[in-house]
Write a protein that holds these residues in place. Structure first.
Motif, PDB file in Angstrom:
ATOM      1  N   LEU A  13       0.829  -1.204   0.000  1.00 36.00           N
ATOM      2  CA  LEU A  13       0.000   0.000   0.000  1.00 36.00           C
ATOM      3  C   LEU A  13       0.866   1.258   0.000  1.00 36.00           C
ATOM      4  CD1 LEU A  13      -2.880  -0.933   2.465  1.00 36.00           C
ATOM      5  CD2 LEU A  13      -3.008  -0.706  -0.007  1.00 36.00           C
ATOM      6  N   LEU A  14       1.961   1.199   0.751  1.00 32.66           N
ATOM      7  CA  LEU A  14       2.857   2.352   0.817  1.00 32.66           C
ATOM      8  C   LEU A  14       3.415   2.661  -0.575  1.00 32.66           C
ATOM      9  CD1 LEU A  14       4.070   4.164   3.090  1.00 32.66           C
ATOM     10  CD2 LEU A  14       6.116   2.763   2.911  1.00 32.66           C
ATOM     11  N   GLY A  17       1.279   4.452  -3.015  1.00 27.80           N
ATOM     12  CA  GLY A  17       0.978   5.841  -2.701  1.00 27.80           C
ATOM     13  C   GLY A  17      -0.165   6.056  -1.724  1.00 27.80           C
ATOM     14  N   THR A  18      -0.601   5.009  -1.043  1.00 24.59           N
ATOM     15  CA  THR A  18      -1.649   5.173  -0.036  1.00 24.59           C
ATOM     16  C   THR A  18      -1.087   5.967   1.150  1.00 24.59           C
ATOM     17  OG1 THR A  18      -2.371   2.969  -0.651  1.00 24.59           O
ATOM     18  CG2 THR A  18      -3.353   3.907   1.332  1.00 24.59           C
ATOM     19  N   PRO A  19      -1.861   6.917   1.682  1.00 29.49           N
ATOM     20  CA  PRO A  19      -1.384   7.654   2.858  1.00 29.49           C
ATOM     21  C   PRO A  19      -0.988   6.690   3.988  1.00 29.49           C
ATOM     22  CG  PRO A  19      -3.371   8.658   2.015  1.00 29.49           C
ATOM     23  CD  PRO A  19      -3.155   7.407   1.220  1.00 29.49           C
ATOM     24  N   VAL A  20       0.086   7.049   4.695  1.00 32.47           N
ATOM     25  CA  VAL A  20       0.680   6.139   5.677  1.00 32.47           C
ATOM     26  C   VAL A  20      -0.331   5.629   6.711  1.00 32.47           C
ATOM     27  CG1 VAL A  20       2.470   5.907   7.418  1.00 32.47           C
ATOM     28  CG2 VAL A  20       2.879   7.284   5.407  1.00 32.47           C
ATOM     29  N   PHE A  22      -3.418   4.999   6.466  1.00 34.90           N
ATOM     30  CA  PHE A  22      -4.273   3.929   5.946  1.00 34.90           C
ATOM     31  C   PHE A  22      -3.471   2.667   5.628  1.00 34.90           C
ATOM     32  CE2 PHE A  22      -6.422   7.948   5.025  1.00 34.90           C
ATOM     33  CZ  PHE A  22      -7.557   7.751   5.803  1.00 34.90           C
ATOM     34  N   GLY A  25      -3.351   1.075   8.970  1.00 34.70           N
ATOM     35  CA  GLY A  25      -4.680   0.637   9.374  1.00 34.70           C
ATOM     36  C   GLY A  25      -5.135  -0.588   8.599  1.00 34.70           C
ATOM     37  N   VAL A  26      -5.025  -0.531   7.274  1.00 35.38           N
ATOM     38  CA  VAL A  26      -5.503  -1.650   6.460  1.00 35.38           C
ATOM     39  C   VAL A  26      -4.653  -2.896   6.701  1.00 35.38           C
ATOM     40  CG1 VAL A  26      -5.875  -2.460   4.095  1.00 35.38           C
ATOM     41  CG2 VAL A  26      -6.545  -0.159   4.725  1.00 35.38           C
ATOM     42  N   PHE A  29      -5.854  -4.352   9.891  1.00 42.91           N
ATOM     43  CA  PHE A  29      -7.194  -4.875   9.633  1.00 42.91           C
ATOM     44  C   PHE A  29      -7.086  -6.254   8.965  1.00 42.91           C
ATOM     45  CE2 PHE A  29     -11.416  -3.538   7.386  1.00 42.91           C
ATOM     46  CZ  PHE A  29     -12.145  -4.182   8.367  1.00 42.91           C
ATOM     47  N   MET A 278      -3.760  14.615  10.802  1.00 43.00           N
ATOM     48  CA  MET A 278      -3.202  13.494  10.045  1.00 43.00           C
ATOM     49  C   MET A 278      -2.159  12.727  10.830  1.00 43.00           C
ATOM     50  SD  MET A 278      -2.810  15.223   6.407  1.00 43.00           S
ATOM     51  CE  MET A 278      -2.079  16.675   7.083  1.00 43.00           C
ATOM     52  N   LEU A 281      -3.793  10.647  13.385  1.00 46.08           N
ATOM     53  CA  LEU A 281      -4.405   9.444  12.826  1.00 46.08           C
ATOM     54  C   LEU A 281      -3.322   8.384  12.563  1.00 46.08           C
ATOM     55  CD1 LEU A 281      -7.192   8.341  11.929  1.00 46.08           C
ATOM     56  CD2 LEU A 281      -6.507   8.832   9.592  1.00 46.08           C
ATOM     57  N   VAL A 282      -2.157   8.838  12.088  1.00 46.28           N
ATOM     58  CA  VAL A 282      -1.043   7.898  11.889  1.00 46.28           C
ATOM     59  C   VAL A 282      -0.687   7.232  13.217  1.00 46.28           C
ATOM     60  CG1 VAL A 282       1.409   7.675  11.301  1.00 46.28           C
ATOM     61  CG2 VAL A 282      -0.068   9.123   9.921  1.00 46.28           C
ATOM     62  N   CYS A 285      -3.374   4.676  14.183  1.00 47.53           N
ATOM     63  CA  CYS A 285      -3.284   3.449  13.386  1.00 47.53           C
ATOM     64  C   CYS A 285      -2.025   2.669  13.754  1.00 47.53           C
ATOM     65  CB  CYS A 285      -3.287   3.774  11.896  1.00 47.53           C
ATOM     66  SG  CYS A 285      -4.883   4.378  11.334  1.00 47.53           S
TER      67      CYS A 285
ATOM     68  N   LEU B  77       0.040  12.709   4.015  1.00 46.19           N
ATOM     69  CA  LEU B  77       1.334  12.418   3.417  1.00 46.19           C
ATOM     70  C   LEU B  77       1.555  10.925   3.270  1.00 46.19           C
ATOM     71  CD1 LEU B  77       3.903  15.022   4.612  1.00 46.19           C
ATOM     72  CD2 LEU B  77       2.462  14.972   2.600  1.00 46.19           C
ATOM     73  N   PHE B  79       4.009   7.988   0.520  1.00 45.12           N
ATOM     74  CA  PHE B  79       5.173   7.823  -0.340  1.00 45.12           C
ATOM     75  C   PHE B  79       4.678   7.896  -1.781  1.00 45.12           C
ATOM     76  CE2 PHE B  79       7.795   4.828  -2.773  1.00 45.12           C
ATOM     77  CZ  PHE B  79       9.045   5.370  -2.572  1.00 45.12           C
ATOM     78  N   SER B  98      -5.323   2.404  -4.143  1.00 44.22           N
ATOM     79  CA  SER B  98      -5.044   3.220  -2.975  1.00 44.22           C
ATOM     80  C   SER B  98      -6.332   3.870  -2.449  1.00 44.22           C
ATOM     81  CB  SER B  98      -3.999   4.259  -3.374  1.00 44.22           C
ATOM     82  OG  SER B  98      -3.941   5.271  -2.451  1.00 44.22           O
ATOM     83  N   PHE B 105     -10.952   1.249   4.822  1.00 43.85           N
ATOM     84  CA  PHE B 105     -10.634   1.563   6.208  1.00 43.85           C
ATOM     85  C   PHE B 105     -11.664   2.520   6.810  1.00 43.85           C
ATOM     86  CE2 PHE B 105      -8.198   3.297   9.801  1.00 43.85           C
ATOM     87  CZ  PHE B 105      -7.890   2.099  10.413  1.00 43.85           C
TER      88      PHE B 105
END
Lengths: 426, 180
Positions: A13-14, A17-20, A22, A25-26, A29, A278, A281-282, A285, B77, B79, B98, B105
């Motif tokens: 996911l990283l 480009g998924t936000p860290v 999420f 979290g995912v 999950f 944000m 939230l990081v 998670c 933010l 990557f 993504s 979630f």
């Protein structure tokens, strides 16, 4: 297999480009799902992970910093720094570094430092004939000082990631000597480069002028004393002191400097919301992620693995530093703190390192990562302020990187540098 | 069809602005409660006991609603180096996945948060004497908004609409402050 799902999902996911937040979290999950746990537990961890009073210091300190920049407190500190070190070789470069150090005393954010000090200093430096790349190099690398000089909300993130058992007052104190060392090392680098390129010096303004500027900057300097003194003496908790900093910054900018308008206030508030919701939230998670890491006994496996590489703490610390520097080149600081602390802290304590000492090393290391491409938010801000491409700034930044890394190695291998001052207070 | 989508987008814009403002009010209220706590302890000589639990509930609102607004404004933010260097078609697939992760979630936060809220109805928060449910309202609402805004991004991409970026060029530097 569980580990593959946890780390595999996270990395995949990283990379896309998924936000860290999420990604963490995912991944948690999915792993809970695979383990046949009720997924409810992930969200319960998320919720309990963000209900800690200590966490409040993070939005508060960022909010206070934002108010101080908009209200002109930062600008007065810069002027004071200018009068004190402007006459040294590399004049405005030295001023930039000294200003970052002073600013570090009211804010713990390197990005805020780079945009506030850079915004004031880079145009001035250009005007006085300094090369833009030099201005950016100095701005960017000296912004890291703000992370080490208290208050440092990253130290709080570290303390929380470590389970909240490490004293925030000790961590704050531990950053002071490394922060000042970094300032000295960067000033030395700035001096060398300035001599090579023949940069001008500023005239010495005289003691009377310094005194006048110091008086104008008193509210800012007083705040440094209130925050550090309050936390250190136990009069306030870190969260309370950060809240006092907000009230104080508002009082000074509204009633003394009269520089805070309603729209400035709204912009600062919404800015603080945008930036800190944000990161919190990081952290929430990461609480779920970290709980699964512990459940799957990852830290214990990591210690066993490290022991097979070497029994020598010098080697292990070097290895961890290199790994963190590498991760820091393409990831941001606070997610890295929350992800790596539960994995590496048990390892280094197994090798006899003090958690407070590791905190200073971690923050400095990841701080350098904020100045390195391809991903370095401080570098980005510095270049954006100066309007130059990143490649141009990085080409001549080596003396400053070198100084920072030397300080990192000293702080890593001489525990006394970070532990001596906190011990004095006990 | 297209204009319906635009009307929907305007509604979502309103929702995300409202979330941001509620979060901002939450931050200011949190500051006030904590300041009152210090004032009570040192000036009135009696520490108010309600300030801590109230601040914590306010922080939940602040975090989850603020983070939801962040999804729509695209300020979270991550990557994003790889997405910019791969061929366009691959990037589209990556962005799609993504967005999907964000939606999943968010939906998880809403659904499981609601279960938590329902399960704590009979529990009481000490001091405040409110049902435990209160603690989980913010996570449910934040989850709903996150899933909704994630879905909007996905639909916009599929429909070929421009992303919902709020013009925040100037705010960009501030937004990066969180990670330093």
């Amino acid at each position: 297999m569980e580990l593959l799902i946890l780390f595999g999902t996270f990395v995949l996911l990283l990379l896309i480009g998924t936000p860290v937040a999420f990604c963490l979290g995912v991944a948690s999950f999915a792993t809970a799902f695979y383990l046949g746990m009720p997924p409810l537990i992930v969200f319960q961890r998320l919720s309990s992970g963000v209900s800690s009073f200590a966490l409040m210091a993070i939005p508060f300190f960022i909010y206070a910093g934002d108010l101080m920049v908009r209200g002109g407190i930062a600008a007065r500190l810069v002027r004071l720094a200018g009068s004190i070190v402007g006459h040294l070789r590399g004049g405005l470069g030295q001023v930039n570094i000294a200003a970052s150090t002073l600013f570090g005393g009211i804010s713990g954010s390197a990005v805020a430092d780079a945009s506030a000090i850079g915004g004031l200093m880079i145009p001035q430096m250009k005007e006085r004939g300094y090369d833009v790349d030099y201005a950016v190099n100095v701005t960017v690398t000296s912004a890291v000082i703000a992370l080490l000089i208290p208050p440092s909300h990253n130290m709080i993130i570290y303390s929380i990631s470590a389970g909240g058992t490490i004293s925030i007052a000790d961590l704050f104190t531990a950053g002071i000597v490394p922060g000042l060392m970094l300032a000295a090392a960067l000033m030395l680098a700035a001096w060398f480069v300035a001599r090579q390129r023949g940069y001008p010096v500023e005239p010495f303004p005289g003691l009377a002028m310094i005194a006048r500027l110091a008086v104008a900057a008193i509210p800012g300097i007083l705040l440094i004393a209130i925050i550090f003194g309050g936390v250190r003496s136990g009069v306030f908790t870190a969260s309370e002191s950060s809240c006092i900093a907000i009230v104080y910054a508002l009082a000074v900018t509204v009633f003394v400097y009269r520089s805070m308008s309603w729209s400035d206030f709204v912009a600062a508030t919404l800015g603080a919301v945008r930036t800190t919701a944000m990161v919190l939230l990081v952290i929430g998670c990461a609480a779920a992620f970290g709980w699964l890491l512990a459940y799957l006994r990852v830290p214990a496996a990591m210690i066993a693995f490290m022991k097979t590489i070497s029994e020598n703490p010098v080697v292990i610390l070097l290895l961890i530093n290199v790994l963190l520097l590498f991760l820091g080149t393409f990831m941001d600081m606070s997610p890295l703190i929350v992800i790596t602390t539960p994995i590496f802290l048990p390892v280094v304590t197994a090798y006899g390192m003090d958690p407070v000492h590791f905190g200073a090393v971690l923050i400095l290391n990841l701080g350098i990562g904020l100045c390195t491409p391809p991903v370095g938010s401080v570098l980005f801000v510095g270049c954006a302020v100066a309007k130059i491409p990143i490649a141009q700034a990085v080409r001549t930044i080596w003396p400053f990187y070198l100084s920072s890394v030397v300080v990192l190695l000293l702080v890593t291998y001489i525990p006394e540098l970070s532990l001596w001052l906190p011990r004095l207070f006990h | 069809m297209r204009s319906n989508l635009h009307r929907l987008a305007a509604l979502l814009h309103l929702l995300s602005t409202a979330a941001l403002w509620v979060a901002g009010v939450g931050l200011v209220a949190m500051t006030a409660a904590t300041a009152w706590q210090v004032f009570g302890r040192y000036v009135l000589n009696s520490s108010p006991s309600w300030t801590e639990p109230v601040s914590l509930i306010l922080m939940g609102w602040f975090i989850f609603l603020g983070a939801a607004a962040g999804v729509r404004e695209d300020t979270h933010l991550g990557f994003d180096v790889l997405v910019t260097v791969v061929p366009a078609k691959v990037a589209v697939a990556m962005r799609f996945l993504s967005d999907l992760a964000v939606i999943v979630f968010g939906a998880g936060m809403a659904y499981f948060g609601a279960l938590l809220a329902a399960g704590t109805w009979s529990a009481t928060i000490p001091v405040l004497r409110l049902p435990g449910t209160v603690e989980y309202v913010s996570i449910v609402l934040g989850g709903v908004l996150i899933a909704l805004f994630g879905l909007e991004k996905l639909v916009r991409r599929l429909a070929g609409m421009a992303p919902a970026h709020v013009p925040v060029d100037e705010a960009r530097a501030e937004e990066a402050v969180w990670n330093s």
